[in-house]
Design an enzyme around this catalytic site. Structure first.
Site, PDB file in Angstrom:
ATOM      1  N   ASP A 264    -100.302  99.774 -63.672  1.00  0.00           N
ATOM      2  CA  ASP A 264     -99.681  98.641 -63.003  1.00  0.00           C
ATOM      3  C   ASP A 264    -100.678  97.496 -62.792  1.00  0.00           C
ATOM      4  O   ASP A 264    -101.803  97.710 -62.330  1.00  0.00           O
ATOM      5  CB  ASP A 264     -99.126  99.108 -61.650  1.00  0.00           C
ATOM      6  N   GLU A 301     -99.902  96.827 -67.715  1.00  0.00           N
ATOM      7  CA  GLU A 301     -99.179  95.624 -67.324  1.00  0.00           C
ATOM      8  C   GLU A 301    -100.230  94.622 -66.875  1.00  0.00           C
ATOM      9  O   GLU A 301    -101.082  94.949 -66.040  1.00  0.00           O
ATOM     10  CB  GLU A 301     -98.226  95.897 -66.161  1.00  0.00           C
ATOM     11  N   ASP A 326     -94.386  90.263 -70.379  1.00  0.00           N
ATOM     12  CA  ASP A 326     -93.324  89.663 -69.569  1.00  0.00           C
ATOM     13  C   ASP A 326     -92.823  88.356 -70.176  1.00  0.00           C
ATOM     14  O   ASP A 326     -91.670  87.982 -69.959  1.00  0.00           O
ATOM     15  CB  ASP A 326     -93.834  89.388 -68.155  1.00  0.00           C
ATOM     16  N   PHE A 328     -92.000  87.502 -73.145  1.00  0.00           N
ATOM     17  CA  PHE A 328     -90.827  87.698 -73.998  1.00  0.00           C
ATOM     18  C   PHE A 328     -89.582  87.771 -73.123  1.00  0.00           C
ATOM     19  O   PHE A 328     -88.555  87.153 -73.410  1.00  0.00           O
ATOM     20  CB  PHE A 328     -90.981  88.965 -74.840  1.00  0.00           C
ATOM     21  N   HIS A 329     -89.667  88.553 -72.047  1.00  0.00           N
ATOM     22  CA  HIS A 329     -88.544  88.672 -71.105  1.00  0.00           C
ATOM     23  C   HIS A 329     -88.184  87.320 -70.503  1.00  0.00           C
ATOM     24  O   HIS A 329     -87.005  86.948 -70.427  1.00  0.00           O
ATOM     25  CB  HIS A 329     -88.899  89.655 -69.989  1.00  0.00           C
ATOM     26  N   HIS A 330     -89.195  86.571 -70.044  1.00  0.00           N
ATOM     27  CA  HIS A 330     -88.920  85.290 -69.399  1.00  0.00           C
ATOM     28  C   HIS A 330     -88.209  84.328 -70.358  1.00  0.00           C
ATOM     29  O   HIS A 330     -87.252  83.633 -69.986  1.00  0.00           O
ATOM     30  CB  HIS A 330     -90.219  84.647 -68.915  1.00  0.00           C
ATOM     31  N   HIS A 394     -87.757  97.101 -63.881  1.00  0.00           N
ATOM     32  CA  HIS A 394     -87.631  97.266 -62.427  1.00  0.00           C
ATOM     33  C   HIS A 394     -88.060  96.012 -61.673  1.00  0.00           C
ATOM     34  O   HIS A 394     -87.443  95.643 -60.676  1.00  0.00           O
ATOM     35  CB  HIS A 394     -88.455  98.473 -61.973  1.00  0.00           C
ATOM     36  N   ASP A 395     -89.121  95.357 -62.137  1.00  0.00           N
ATOM     37  CA  ASP A 395     -89.637  94.177 -61.443  1.00  0.00           C
ATOM     38  C   ASP A 395     -88.637  93.029 -61.447  1.00  0.00           C
ATOM     39  O   ASP A 395     -88.349  92.444 -60.407  1.00  0.00           O
ATOM     40  CB  ASP A 395     -90.932  93.705 -62.117  1.00  0.00           C
ATOM     41  N   ASN A 399     -87.004  92.486 -57.896  1.00  0.00           N
ATOM     42  CA  ASN A 399     -87.630  91.408 -57.143  1.00  0.00           C
ATOM     43  C   ASN A 399     -86.683  90.244 -56.884  1.00  0.00           C
ATOM     44  O   ASN A 399     -87.055  89.283 -56.206  1.00  0.00           O
ATOM     45  CB  ASN A 399     -88.894  90.924 -57.860  1.00  0.00           C
TER      46      ASN A 399
END
Length: 612
Positions: A264, A301, A326, A328-330, A394-395, A399
């Site tokens: 993490d 991460e 992250d 790519f996700h954003h 999960h984040d 969040n």
């Protein structure tokens, strides 16, 4: 004066004859005693080099409850393996060698083959245990994933927590079943062909039940982190701390047969040593691999876009095998029309996603308005298998103030498009539990602190966090059992209506990822990406020696026309999310005449012009 630098493994370990070896790092203590609860006997430990206290004894047996006295205070073992009475109770001796493993023939998958399913033990099933998770393994095998990633299991206060508040890194959460149940779960996974990734936290220790500082300087005031003083990886007495965490890595691989660790937020690890703690962990793992012949991976991460973490030791890197990206996700999130607040504000629909397909990092030396500085380096030369991508995790669910999953934020059609976008990338795909059947329940932030003051501080902090976003309503109470319960998966939905359709769609995507040689290939050089910002579309073209594929991603709310590239063979459809089979708006033809194709709104279509 030269001091012997051989350091023992922290905690309690049993040899073949049942004799216990006890080791405690307490460099500033004047005396350390082992206290056995069964008869209240107190056995002194012998002080050795580098702050370690050790003992060889037949008095401590597996299953015995014990504590240590340090400065006359009774404390649980900092390297405890089991806390059956919670973080404030005594430790329980556990023999790591007593489990009867049957996975001798198991061989970990190659990293490039991983298809990952992230899950949280407490909310994955109604019971929230490792044993109940075992009952769902056949479902995961049928889904097609081949690796599960378990959110942290180190002991935390109470039964409901994401796991990032763990206070005993060596200990397995009692409410999940403890260490034996985890060994049993891993063994069962291996028997079914599933690799196991464990999420671990080496950047901070949780607040309730944290006794490490009472044993020694586990923390340093040199650096601040979001969780307070940093773990002491480079200050005075840091050798014992480094040993504590690097041995923890080896324990998960050697004694629990874990296949990979996901570390993490390693950007929050503060270490200016000549050999970074991650490099030290890498070297120790390499020695273990040479000894056992097994394969284990270290995945991180990190929020730095710094290839130093994933470059091999021979190139001056830290030697990590892979990382989450992250970005790519954003980029995928804003392309789907979701809000651009906070750290999402740096990302542009379509163009940022196209860049991530090609370059992995979106910010690779570019100026970030959110950070107010240039950020990142180029990821050239790093293979696709080093990057893990996802449409949610999960984040980015938990969040949010209300913990809404993608299923509650975008249309059914857009959910299928986002899934397709992940599986056609040259990176490792990861699902978050329940997304494969469009689970509508949220995954909220929850804790179960038993300290009333700490619990109230968390409540207030959560409300304060979202007040800054001027959001309507209040954040759910993270201490509420209802918040925890409402975050559990609803398995009864899997066979119903659109949920069953989505599940079958994911199965097909996963099967294609495995079957089609080009999709299975992690070559970041064999890809071309065409972004049309005005029309809200992306065309991803990938190829290998045997095959070429073209993926069309239409994020627009209306149909779009495309011309597929010229080729020696005709293009045929592998899958189209808009087909009636998937409850879509209209079928895409199975073959394409004149290379011209119309793709419906908010849909994904994949074509090939050759065999698998």
């Amino acid at each position: 004066m030269i001091i012997e630098d051989q350091m023992p493994v922290p905690g309690v370990r049993f040899n073949e004859s049942g004799r216990a070896s006890v080791a405690v790092w307490a460099p500033e203590a004047e005396q350390v005693k082992l206290v056995l609860q069964k008869d209240q006997s107190r056995i002194p430990l012998e002080k050795g080099n580098l702050g370690f206290w050790t003992l060889q004894t037949d008095a401590l047996k597996p299953g015995d409850l014990y504590e240590f006295t340090v400065k006359e205070e009774l404390l649980p073992d900092p390297a405890t393996l089991s806390q059956p009475q919670g973080v404030h109770g005594p430790s329980c001796a556990y023999n790591l060698n007593q489990f009867a493993w049957t996975d001798n023939s198991w061989a970990n998958h190659s990293l490039k083959d991983y298809i990952i399913y992230e899950l949280h033990t407490g909310t994955f099933t109604a019971d929230g245990t490792f044993a109940s998770m075992e009952e769902k393994l056949d479902y995961l095998v049928d889904l097609g994933v081949n690796a599960i990633e378990i959110m942290p299991v180190s002991q935390f206060a109470g039964p409901g927590n994401w796991g990032y508040d763990g206070v005993f890194p060596y200990c397995v959460q009692d409410s999940y079943g403890g260490p034996k149940a985890l060994q049993q779960l891993v063994n069962a996974c291996h028997e079914k062909g599933l690799a196991v990734i464990l999420d671990v936290v080496y950047n901070h220790i949780g607040p309730e039940g944290n006794v490490l500082s009472q044993y020694g300087p586990y923390f340093t005031e040199k650096y601040n982190t979001p969780w307070g003083n940093a773990i002491n990886f480079d200050d005075a007495w840091c050798d014992g701390v480094r040993q504590y965490f690097s041995e923890n890595v080896l324990m998960w691989f050697r004694d629990f047969h874990i296949d990979a660790l996901r570390m993490d937020a390693v950007h929050a690890i503060k270490d200016m040593s000549p050999v970074h703690i991650l490099q030290e962990m890498r070297m120790k793992v390499d020695a273990l691999l040479a000894e056992t012949g097994k394969k284990h991976f270290l995945i991180v991460e990190m929020d730095l876009n710094d290839t130093r973490f994933i470059k091999p030791l021979t190139e001056g890197g830290y030697g990590m095998d892979g990382q989450w990206i992250d970005e790519f996700h954003h980029a995928l999130r804003v392309s789907s029309g979701q809000e651009k607040s906070g750290y999402y504000s740096d990302f542009e629909p379509i163009t940022s996603l196209a860049k991530s397909y090609k370059d992995a990092y979106v910010f690779d030396g570019l100026y970030s308005d959110h950070r107010k500085r240039k950020f990142g380096v180029k990821a050239d030369g790093r293979p696709g298998e080093q990057f893990v991508v996802f449409s949610q995790n999960h984040d980015h669910v938990g969040n949010r103030m209300l913990g809404e999953r993608t299923s509650q934020l975008v249309s059914f059609e857009m959910q299928k498009l986002l899934a397709g976008a992940v599986f056609v990338s040259p990176y490792l795909p990861m699902l978050f539990m329940g997304e494969e059947y469009s689970e509508p329940n949220p995954f909220m932030y929850f804790v179960s602190h038993t300290d009333p003051e700490l619990a109230e501080a968390v409540r207030k902090g959560r409300k304060r966090e979202f007040a800054a976003f001027h959001l309507e309503g209040e954040a759910p109470d993270p201490m509420s059992e209802e918040t925890f319960g409402n975050s559990k998966l609803q398995w009864e939905l899997v066979d119903l209506g659109p949920h069953q359709v989505m599940l079958q769609y994911y199965k097909k995507l996963i099967a294609l990822r495995k079957q089609e040689s080009t999709l299975h290939n992690a070559d970041r050089e064999a890809i071309a990406v065409e972004a049309d910002e005005a029309n809200e579309t992306i065309v991803v073209r990938r190829w290998s020696n045997k095959q070429e594929v073209v993926a069309i991603l239409n994020f627009a709310k209306s149909d779009r026309e495309f011309t597929l590239p010229e080729g020696q063979n005709a293009w045929r459809k592998l899958i189209a999310s808009s087909d009636a089979l998937w409850n879509g708006a209209g079928n895409v033809p199975d073959s394409v005449a004149n290379n011209a194709i119309s793709v419906p709104a908010e849909s994904f279509a994949l074509f090939t012009n050759s065999g698998s």
